[in-house]
Design an enzyme around this catalytic site. Structure first.
Site, PDB file in Angstrom:
ATOM      1  N   SER A  89       0.792  -1.237   0.000  1.00 13.26           N
ATOM      2  CA  SER A  89       0.000   0.000   0.000  1.00 13.26           C
ATOM      3  C   SER A  89       0.818   1.277   0.000  1.00 13.26           C
ATOM      4  O   SER A  89       0.244   2.368  -0.009  1.00 13.26           O
ATOM      5  CB  SER A  89      -0.905   0.048   1.237  1.00 13.26           C
ATOM      6  OG  SER A  89      -1.730  -1.070   1.267  1.00 13.26           O
ATOM      7  N   THR A 190      -2.243   3.449   4.499  1.00 11.45           N
ATOM      8  CA  THR A 190      -1.346   4.603   4.372  1.00 11.45           C
ATOM      9  C   THR A 190      -0.418   4.613   5.567  1.00 11.45           C
ATOM     10  O   THR A 190      -0.845   4.296   6.675  1.00 11.45           O
ATOM     11  CB  THR A 190      -2.161   5.919   4.396  1.00 11.45           C
ATOM     12  OG1 THR A 190      -3.041   5.922   3.277  1.00 11.45           O
ATOM     13  CG2 THR A 190      -1.265   7.154   4.337  1.00 11.45           C
ATOM     14  N   THR A 208       1.228   6.921   0.427  1.00 13.73           N
ATOM     15  CA  THR A 208       0.382   5.765   0.078  1.00 13.73           C
ATOM     16  C   THR A 208       0.353   5.548  -1.425  1.00 13.73           C
ATOM     17  O   THR A 208       0.586   6.476  -2.207  1.00 13.73           O
ATOM     18  CB  THR A 208      -1.065   5.994   0.575  1.00 13.73           C
ATOM     19  OG1 THR A 208      -1.833   4.810   0.364  1.00 13.73           O
ATOM     20  CG2 THR A 208      -1.742   7.141  -0.143  1.00 13.73           C
ATOM     21  N   ARG A 218      -6.767   9.042 -10.027  1.00 16.88           N
ATOM     22  CA  ARG A 218      -7.462   9.219  -8.736  1.00 16.88           C
ATOM     23  C   ARG A 218      -6.465   9.683  -7.667  1.00 16.88           C
ATOM     24  O   ARG A 218      -5.372   9.151  -7.529  1.00 16.88           O
ATOM     25  CB  ARG A 218      -8.093   7.900  -8.309  1.00 16.88           C
ATOM     26  CG  ARG A 218      -8.834   7.942  -6.949  1.00 16.88           C
ATOM     27  CD  ARG A 218      -7.971   7.448  -5.805  1.00 16.88           C
ATOM     28  NE  ARG A 218      -8.728   7.330  -4.548  1.00 16.88           N
ATOM     29  CZ  ARG A 218      -8.164   7.035  -3.377  1.00 16.88           C
ATOM     30  NH1 ARG A 218      -6.865   6.819  -3.298  1.00 16.88           N
ATOM     31  NH2 ARG A 218      -8.890   6.949  -2.289  1.00 16.88           N
ATOM     32  N   VAL A 219      -6.841  10.703  -6.930  1.00 21.71           N
ATOM     33  CA  VAL A 219      -6.022  11.177  -5.816  1.00 21.71           C
ATOM     34  C   VAL A 219      -6.833  10.977  -4.542  1.00 21.71           C
ATOM     35  O   VAL A 219      -8.020  11.321  -4.496  1.00 21.71           O
ATOM     36  CB  VAL A 219      -5.675  12.675  -6.004  1.00 21.71           C
ATOM     37  CG1 VAL A 219      -4.992  13.226  -4.759  1.00 21.71           C
ATOM     38  CG2 VAL A 219      -4.783  12.859  -7.232  1.00 21.71           C
ATOM     39  N   THR A 241      -6.436   7.383   7.852  1.00 28.81           N
ATOM     40  CA  THR A 241      -6.201   6.308   6.893  1.00 28.81           C
ATOM     41  C   THR A 241      -7.536   5.612   6.657  1.00 28.81           C
ATOM     42  O   THR A 241      -8.494   5.820   7.401  1.00 28.81           O
ATOM     43  CB  THR A 241      -5.108   5.329   7.380  1.00 28.81           C
ATOM     44  OG1 THR A 241      -4.938   4.266   6.431  1.00 28.81           O
ATOM     45  CG2 THR A 241      -5.422   4.743   8.739  1.00 28.81           C
ATOM     46  N   GLY A 242      -7.573   4.797   5.613  1.00 25.69           N
ATOM     47  CA  GLY A 242      -8.846   4.156   5.259  1.00 25.69           C
ATOM     48  C   GLY A 242      -9.338   4.697   3.939  1.00 25.69           C
ATOM     49  O   GLY A 242      -8.550   5.132   3.096  1.00 25.69           O
ATOM     50  N   GLY A 244     -10.115   7.036   1.540  1.00 21.78           N
ATOM     51  CA  GLY A 244      -9.779   8.451   1.475  1.00 21.78           C
ATOM     52  C   GLY A 244     -10.937   9.340   1.099  1.00 21.78           C
ATOM     53  O   GLY A 244     -11.076  10.467   1.598  1.00 21.78           O
TER      54      GLY A 244
HETATM   55  N1  ASP Z   1      -6.501   6.836   2.545  1.00 16.35           N
HETATM   56  C1  ASP Z   1      -5.791   6.160   1.493  1.00 16.35           C
HETATM   57  C2  ASP Z   1      -6.422   6.520   0.189  1.00 16.35           C
HETATM   58  O1  ASP Z   1      -7.623   6.574   0.113  1.00 16.35           O
HETATM   59  C3  ASP Z   1      -5.755   4.681   1.642  1.00 16.35           C
HETATM   60  C4  ASP Z   1      -5.692   4.149   3.058  1.00 16.35           C
HETATM   61  O2  ASP Z   1      -5.175   4.802   3.921  1.00 16.35           O
HETATM   62  O3  ASP Z   1      -6.201   3.031   3.304  1.00 16.35           O
HETATM   63  O4  ASP Z   1      -5.708   6.709  -0.755  1.00 16.35           O
END
Ligand code: ASP
Length: 339
Positions: A89, A190, A208, A218-219, A241-242, A244
Protein backbone atom coordinates in the site's frame (compact mmCIF):
# COMPACT_ATOMS: atom_id res chain seq x y z
CA UNK A 1 4.22 -7.61 17.07
CA UNK A 2 2.84 -6.54 20.45
CA UNK A 3 -0.92 -6.51 20.48
CA UNK A 4 -2.64 -5.37 23.63
CA UNK A 5 -5.97 -3.75 23.98
CA UNK A 6 -6.39 -0.32 25.41
CA UNK A 7 -7.68 -1.59 28.76
CA UNK A 8 -4.68 -3.86 29.21
CA UNK A 9 -2.43 -1.01 28.21
CA UNK A 10 -3.95 1.30 30.82
CA UNK A 11 -3.77 -1.45 33.42
CA UNK A 12 -0.09 -1.91 32.64
CA UNK A 13 0.39 1.78 33.17
CA UNK A 14 -1.37 1.65 36.53
CA UNK A 15 0.77 -1.30 37.64
CA UNK A 16 3.86 0.58 36.65
CA UNK A 17 2.69 3.76 38.33
CA UNK A 18 6.13 4.62 39.60
CA UNK A 19 7.44 4.69 36.07
CA UNK A 20 4.34 6.07 34.43
CA UNK A 21 5.84 9.44 33.77
CA UNK A 22 8.78 7.86 32.01
CA UNK A 23 6.55 5.59 29.95
CA UNK A 24 3.57 6.89 28.07
CA UNK A 25 1.29 7.91 30.93
CA UNK A 26 1.63 11.62 30.45
CA UNK A 27 0.76 11.11 26.84
CA UNK A 28 -2.55 9.35 27.30
CA UNK A 29 -5.73 11.21 26.55
CA UNK A 30 -6.64 13.64 29.29
CA UNK A 31 -9.87 11.77 29.90
CA UNK A 32 -7.88 8.65 30.79
CA UNK A 33 -5.33 10.04 33.18
CA UNK A 34 -4.64 12.95 35.42
CA UNK A 35 -0.98 12.84 34.61
CA UNK A 36 -0.01 15.70 32.31
CA UNK A 37 3.63 15.90 33.37
CA UNK A 38 5.79 14.79 30.55
CA UNK A 39 9.40 14.22 31.22
CA UNK A 40 11.85 15.60 28.74
CA UNK A 41 13.39 12.19 28.19
CA UNK A 42 10.04 11.00 26.82
CA UNK A 43 10.56 13.13 23.74
CA UNK A 44 10.38 12.92 20.85
CA UNK A 45 7.01 11.21 20.52
CA UNK A 46 5.96 9.51 17.29
CA UNK A 47 2.46 8.27 16.45
CA UNK A 48 1.80 6.35 13.24
CA UNK A 49 -0.83 4.26 11.49
CA UNK A 50 -1.01 0.46 11.32
CA UNK A 51 1.40 -2.10 12.72
CA UNK A 52 3.88 -1.46 9.91
CA UNK A 53 4.29 2.01 11.44
CA UNK A 54 6.58 0.50 14.07
CA UNK A 55 9.52 0.33 11.66
CA UNK A 56 8.65 3.87 10.56
CA UNK A 57 8.61 5.21 14.11
CA UNK A 58 11.79 3.39 15.11
CA UNK A 59 13.69 4.89 12.18
CA UNK A 60 12.19 8.34 12.84
CA UNK A 61 13.38 8.16 16.43
CA UNK A 62 16.91 7.18 15.40
CA UNK A 63 17.04 10.02 12.90
CA UNK A 64 15.75 12.53 15.43
CA UNK A 65 18.34 11.46 17.97
CA UNK A 66 21.03 12.05 15.35
CA UNK A 67 19.74 15.28 13.77
CA UNK A 68 17.24 16.84 16.20
CA UNK A 69 15.13 17.61 13.14
CA UNK A 70 11.47 16.59 13.17
CA UNK A 71 11.27 16.90 9.39
CA UNK A 72 14.29 14.64 8.91
CA UNK A 73 12.70 12.19 11.33
CA UNK A 74 9.34 12.18 9.52
CA UNK A 75 10.94 11.86 6.09
CA UNK A 76 13.37 9.09 7.02
CA UNK A 77 10.73 7.11 8.92
CA UNK A 78 8.30 7.18 6.02
CA UNK A 79 11.06 6.27 3.57
CA UNK A 80 11.47 2.95 5.40
CA UNK A 81 7.85 2.04 4.66
CA UNK A 82 8.08 3.33 1.09
CA UNK A 83 11.09 1.08 0.49
CA UNK A 84 9.44 -2.05 1.91
CA UNK A 85 8.43 -4.06 -1.17
CA UNK A 86 6.31 -6.38 0.96
CA UNK A 87 4.04 -3.46 1.84
CA UNK A 88 1.35 -3.44 -0.84
CA UNK A 89 0.00 0.00 0.00
CA UNK A 90 2.98 2.33 0.18
CA UNK A 91 5.81 3.15 -2.22
CA UNK A 92 7.57 0.47 -4.27
CA UNK A 93 5.50 -2.71 -4.28
CA UNK A 94 2.26 -0.75 -3.93
CA UNK A 95 -0.86 -1.99 -5.71
CA UNK A 96 -1.14 -0.33 -9.13
CA UNK A 97 -4.09 1.51 -10.59
CA UNK A 98 -6.53 -0.05 -13.06
CA UNK A 99 -4.01 0.44 -15.89
CA UNK A 100 -1.30 -1.42 -13.98
CA UNK A 101 0.63 1.75 -13.09
CA UNK A 102 1.65 2.54 -9.52
CA UNK A 103 0.65 6.12 -8.73
CA UNK A 104 1.69 7.48 -5.34
CA UNK A 105 0.40 10.24 -3.05
CA UNK A 106 2.35 11.86 -0.20
CA UNK A 107 2.64 15.01 1.85
CA UNK A 108 4.73 16.51 4.63
CA UNK A 109 3.85 19.33 7.01
CA UNK A 110 6.04 21.47 9.24
CA UNK A 111 4.25 22.86 12.31
CA UNK A 112 6.47 25.80 13.36
CA UNK A 113 6.32 27.56 9.97
CA UNK A 114 3.05 26.02 8.82
CA UNK A 115 4.76 24.90 5.62
CA UNK A 116 3.49 22.08 3.44
CA UNK A 117 4.66 20.04 0.48
CA UNK A 118 2.57 17.50 -1.35
CA UNK A 119 2.65 15.27 -4.44
CA UNK A 120 -0.28 13.47 -6.00
CA UNK A 121 -0.49 10.63 -8.53
CA UNK A 122 3.27 10.67 -9.05
CA UNK A 123 4.72 7.77 -11.07
CA UNK A 124 8.14 6.14 -11.19
CA UNK A 125 9.61 7.77 -8.08
CA UNK A 126 10.37 5.55 -5.10
CA UNK A 127 10.19 8.15 -2.34
CA UNK A 128 7.30 10.57 -2.83
CA UNK A 129 7.69 11.80 0.78
CA UNK A 130 11.10 13.20 -0.17
CA UNK A 131 9.68 14.83 -3.30
CA UNK A 132 6.92 16.36 -1.15
CA UNK A 133 9.59 17.81 1.12
CA UNK A 134 11.39 19.30 -1.89
CA UNK A 135 8.10 20.85 -3.05
CA UNK A 136 7.83 22.45 0.39
CA UNK A 137 11.41 23.63 0.56
CA UNK A 138 12.29 24.47 -3.04
CA UNK A 139 9.10 25.84 -4.58
CA UNK A 140 6.54 28.51 -3.75
CA UNK A 141 3.83 25.85 -4.22
CA UNK A 142 2.08 23.39 -1.95
CA UNK A 143 1.22 20.56 -4.32
CA UNK A 144 2.46 19.10 -7.59
CA UNK A 145 0.59 16.36 -9.41
CA UNK A 146 1.10 13.73 -12.09
CA UNK A 147 3.63 14.39 -14.84
CA UNK A 148 4.60 17.76 -13.39
CA UNK A 149 5.43 16.17 -10.05
CA UNK A 150 7.54 13.53 -11.76
CA UNK A 151 9.37 16.09 -13.90
CA UNK A 152 10.11 18.16 -10.79
CA UNK A 153 11.43 15.08 -8.98
CA UNK A 154 13.71 14.15 -11.88
CA UNK A 155 14.95 17.75 -12.08
CA UNK A 156 15.75 17.54 -8.37
CA UNK A 157 17.91 14.48 -8.95
CA UNK A 158 15.51 11.68 -8.04
CA UNK A 159 15.99 8.52 -10.11
CA UNK A 160 13.28 6.93 -12.22
CA UNK A 161 12.37 3.60 -10.58
CA UNK A 162 10.07 0.78 -11.63
CA UNK A 163 7.58 0.63 -8.75
CA UNK A 164 5.59 -2.34 -10.04
CA UNK A 165 6.97 -5.54 -8.53
CA UNK A 166 6.47 -8.93 -10.20
CA UNK A 167 3.97 -10.02 -7.53
CA UNK A 168 1.84 -6.94 -7.92
CA UNK A 169 1.99 -7.24 -11.70
CA UNK A 170 0.78 -10.85 -11.57
CA UNK A 171 -2.04 -9.90 -9.19
CA UNK A 172 -3.02 -7.02 -11.43
CA UNK A 173 -3.08 -9.29 -14.50
CA UNK A 174 -5.37 -11.77 -12.80
CA UNK A 175 -7.54 -8.92 -11.51
CA UNK A 176 -7.85 -7.68 -15.09
CA UNK A 177 -8.92 -11.11 -16.31
CA UNK A 178 -11.27 -11.67 -13.41
CA UNK A 179 -14.98 -11.25 -13.74
CA UNK A 180 -15.16 -9.39 -10.45
CA UNK A 181 -13.16 -6.25 -11.06
CA UNK A 182 -13.94 -5.03 -7.54
CA UNK A 183 -12.21 -8.01 -5.94
CA UNK A 184 -9.31 -6.05 -4.49
CA UNK A 185 -10.78 -2.61 -4.35
CA UNK A 186 -10.58 -2.54 -0.55
CA UNK A 187 -6.86 -3.23 -0.46
CA UNK A 188 -5.27 0.00 0.73
CA UNK A 189 -3.49 1.55 3.70
CA UNK A 190 -1.35 4.60 4.37
CA UNK A 191 1.66 5.31 6.51
CA UNK A 192 0.83 8.48 8.41
CA UNK A 193 3.34 9.73 10.95
CA UNK A 194 2.90 12.49 13.53
CA UNK A 195 5.90 13.75 15.50
CA UNK A 196 6.31 15.99 18.55
CA UNK A 197 9.53 17.21 20.17
CA UNK A 198 10.43 18.57 23.60
CA UNK A 199 9.87 22.15 22.40
CA UNK A 200 6.22 21.38 21.63
CA UNK A 201 6.89 21.55 17.90
CA UNK A 202 5.03 19.21 15.60
CA UNK A 203 5.54 17.75 12.12
CA UNK A 204 3.75 15.08 10.12
CA UNK A 205 3.73 13.22 6.86
CA UNK A 206 1.94 10.50 4.96
CA UNK A 207 2.51 8.30 1.95
CA UNK A 208 0.38 5.76 0.08
CA UNK A 209 -0.26 4.05 -3.23
CA UNK A 210 -3.94 4.59 -2.46
CA UNK A 211 -6.93 2.53 -3.40
CA UNK A 212 -5.90 -0.68 -5.21
CA UNK A 213 -6.84 -0.66 -8.93
CA UNK A 214 -8.15 2.88 -8.59
CA UNK A 215 -9.07 4.85 -11.69
CA UNK A 216 -5.94 6.34 -13.24
CA UNK A 217 -5.46 9.85 -11.89
CA UNK A 218 -7.46 9.22 -8.74
CA UNK A 219 -6.02 11.18 -5.82
CA UNK A 220 -6.89 10.16 -2.27
CA UNK A 221 -6.93 12.05 1.00
CA UNK A 222 -3.27 11.51 1.87
CA UNK A 223 -1.75 14.43 -0.07
CA UNK A 224 -4.69 16.71 0.71
CA UNK A 225 -3.89 19.02 3.61
CA UNK A 226 -6.71 18.81 6.11
CA UNK A 227 -7.93 15.56 4.54
CA UNK A 228 -5.29 12.91 5.26
CA UNK A 229 -3.08 15.08 7.45
CA UNK A 230 -3.18 18.32 9.37
CA UNK A 231 -0.68 19.94 11.70
CA UNK A 232 -1.37 23.04 13.76
CA UNK A 233 1.62 23.89 15.89
CA UNK A 234 -0.57 25.72 18.42
CA UNK A 235 -2.84 22.73 18.99
CA UNK A 236 -1.74 19.34 17.66
CA UNK A 237 -1.88 17.09 14.63
CA UNK A 238 -4.11 14.42 13.15
CA UNK A 239 -3.94 11.92 10.32
CA UNK A 240 -6.42 9.70 8.56
CA UNK A 241 -6.20 6.31 6.89
CA UNK A 242 -8.85 4.16 5.26
CA UNK A 243 -11.18 5.08 2.45
CA UNK A 244 -9.78 8.45 1.47
CA UNK A 245 -12.94 9.64 -0.23
CA UNK A 246 -14.73 9.52 3.14
CA UNK A 247 -12.02 11.64 4.79
CA UNK A 248 -11.64 14.16 1.98
CA UNK A 249 -15.32 14.95 1.84
CA UNK A 250 -15.18 16.17 5.43
CA UNK A 251 -11.70 17.72 5.79
CA UNK A 252 -11.41 15.00 8.40
CA UNK A 253 -7.92 15.60 9.82
CA UNK A 254 -8.59 19.31 10.08
CA UNK A 255 -11.81 18.47 11.89
CA UNK A 256 -9.96 16.33 14.46
CA UNK A 257 -7.48 19.14 15.13
CA UNK A 258 -10.30 21.66 15.48
CA UNK A 259 -12.03 19.39 18.01
CA UNK A 260 -8.76 19.40 19.97
CA UNK A 261 -8.62 23.18 19.73
CA UNK A 262 -12.06 23.35 21.26
CA UNK A 263 -10.83 21.35 24.25
CA UNK A 264 -11.17 17.65 23.47
CA UNK A 265 -8.25 15.33 24.16
CA UNK A 266 -6.87 13.61 21.03
CA UNK A 267 -8.76 10.36 21.43
CA UNK A 268 -12.07 12.09 22.13
CA UNK A 269 -11.41 14.32 19.11
CA UNK A 270 -10.93 11.26 16.87
CA UNK A 271 -14.15 9.74 18.19
CA UNK A 272 -16.04 13.02 17.81
CA UNK A 273 -14.93 13.34 14.17
CA UNK A 274 -16.11 9.82 13.33
CA UNK A 275 -19.47 10.44 15.01
CA UNK A 276 -19.85 13.82 13.36
CA UNK A 277 -19.16 12.40 9.88
CA UNK A 278 -21.41 9.39 10.49
CA UNK A 279 -24.22 11.66 11.62
CA UNK A 280 -24.12 13.53 8.28
CA UNK A 281 -23.18 10.83 5.83
CA UNK A 282 -25.67 8.55 4.09
CA UNK A 283 -23.18 5.73 4.73
CA UNK A 284 -23.64 6.17 8.49
CA UNK A 285 -20.80 4.31 10.16
CA UNK A 286 -20.02 2.33 7.03
CA UNK A 287 -17.12 4.67 6.38
CA UNK A 288 -13.90 2.66 6.72
CA UNK A 289 -11.98 5.56 8.28
CA UNK A 290 -9.36 5.56 11.04
CA UNK A 291 -7.70 8.47 12.83
CA UNK A 292 -4.58 9.11 14.87
CA UNK A 293 -4.00 12.33 16.77
CA UNK A 294 -1.63 13.98 19.20
CA UNK A 295 -1.75 17.30 20.96
CA UNK A 296 0.96 19.80 21.72
CA UNK A 297 1.23 18.49 25.30
CA UNK A 298 1.99 14.93 24.26
CA UNK A 299 -1.44 13.40 24.76
CA UNK A 300 -2.31 11.01 21.96
CA UNK A 301 -5.13 8.80 20.80
CA UNK A 302 -6.71 6.93 17.91
CA UNK A 303 -10.11 5.72 16.84
CA UNK A 304 -11.57 3.88 13.90
CA UNK A 305 -14.84 2.58 12.61
CA UNK A 306 -15.00 -1.00 13.83
CA UNK A 307 -12.33 -3.10 15.44
CA UNK A 308 -8.83 -3.82 14.24
CA UNK A 309 -7.19 -0.48 13.56
CA UNK A 310 -3.70 -0.55 15.00
CA UNK A 311 -1.44 2.39 15.61
CA UNK A 312 2.04 2.77 17.01
CA UNK A 313 3.40 5.00 19.77
CA UNK A 314 7.13 5.45 20.09
CA UNK A 315 9.26 7.40 22.54
CA UNK A 316 12.92 6.90 23.43
CA UNK A 317 11.72 4.50 26.12
CA UNK A 318 9.03 2.49 24.42
CA UNK A 319 7.70 1.52 21.00
CA UNK A 320 4.36 -0.24 20.98
CA UNK A 321 1.64 -1.33 18.59
CA UNK A 322 -1.77 -0.56 20.11
CA UNK A 323 -5.37 -1.26 19.19
CA UNK A 324 -7.42 1.85 18.62
CA UNK A 325 -10.76 2.69 20.15
CA UNK A 326 -13.44 1.08 17.98
CA UNK A 327 -16.62 2.95 17.09
CA UNK A 328 -19.52 0.82 15.91
CA UNK A 329 -19.53 -2.83 14.87
CA UNK A 330 -17.47 -4.72 12.33
CA UNK A 331 -13.76 -4.82 11.80
CA UNK A 332 -11.04 -3.68 9.43
CA UNK A 333 -11.45 -5.35 6.00
CA UNK A 334 -9.61 -8.66 5.91
CA UNK A 335 -8.62 -8.21 2.27
CA UNK A 336 -6.72 -5.01 2.96
CA UNK A 337 -3.21 -5.18 1.55
CA UNK A 338 -1.38 -5.04 4.86
CA UNK A 339 -4.00 -5.59 7.47
N1 ASP B 1 -6.50 6.84 2.55
C1 ASP B 1 -5.79 6.16 1.49
C2 ASP B 1 -6.42 6.52 0.19
O1 ASP B 1 -7.62 6.57 0.11
C3 ASP B 1 -5.75 4.68 1.64
C4 ASP B 1 -5.69 4.15 3.06
O2 ASP B 1 -5.17 4.80 3.92
O3 ASP B 1 -6.20 3.03 3.30
O4 ASP B 1 -5.71 6.71 -0.75
Amino acid sequence: MIQINRKEFLTNLMVGAATTTTLLGGRMAAAETENHNIQTNNYPLFVSTWAFGKATNDEALKTYQRTESLLDAVESGIRVTEADVSNASVGIGGIPNADGIVQLDACIMDGPDHRVGSVAAIEGIAHPISVARKVMEKTPHVMLAGEGAQKFALDQGFQHTNLLTKNREEEWKSWQKGKDKEAHSDAHDTITLLALDQHGDIAGGCSTSGWGYKLPGRVGDSPIIGGGLYVDNQVGAAGCTGKGENCMRYCASFMVVEFMRSGLDPQSACIAAIKRIASTDPLGLNLEIYFIALDKHGNHGAAGVGKGFQYVITTPENSQVLQSEAIGEGSVGAEGGNR
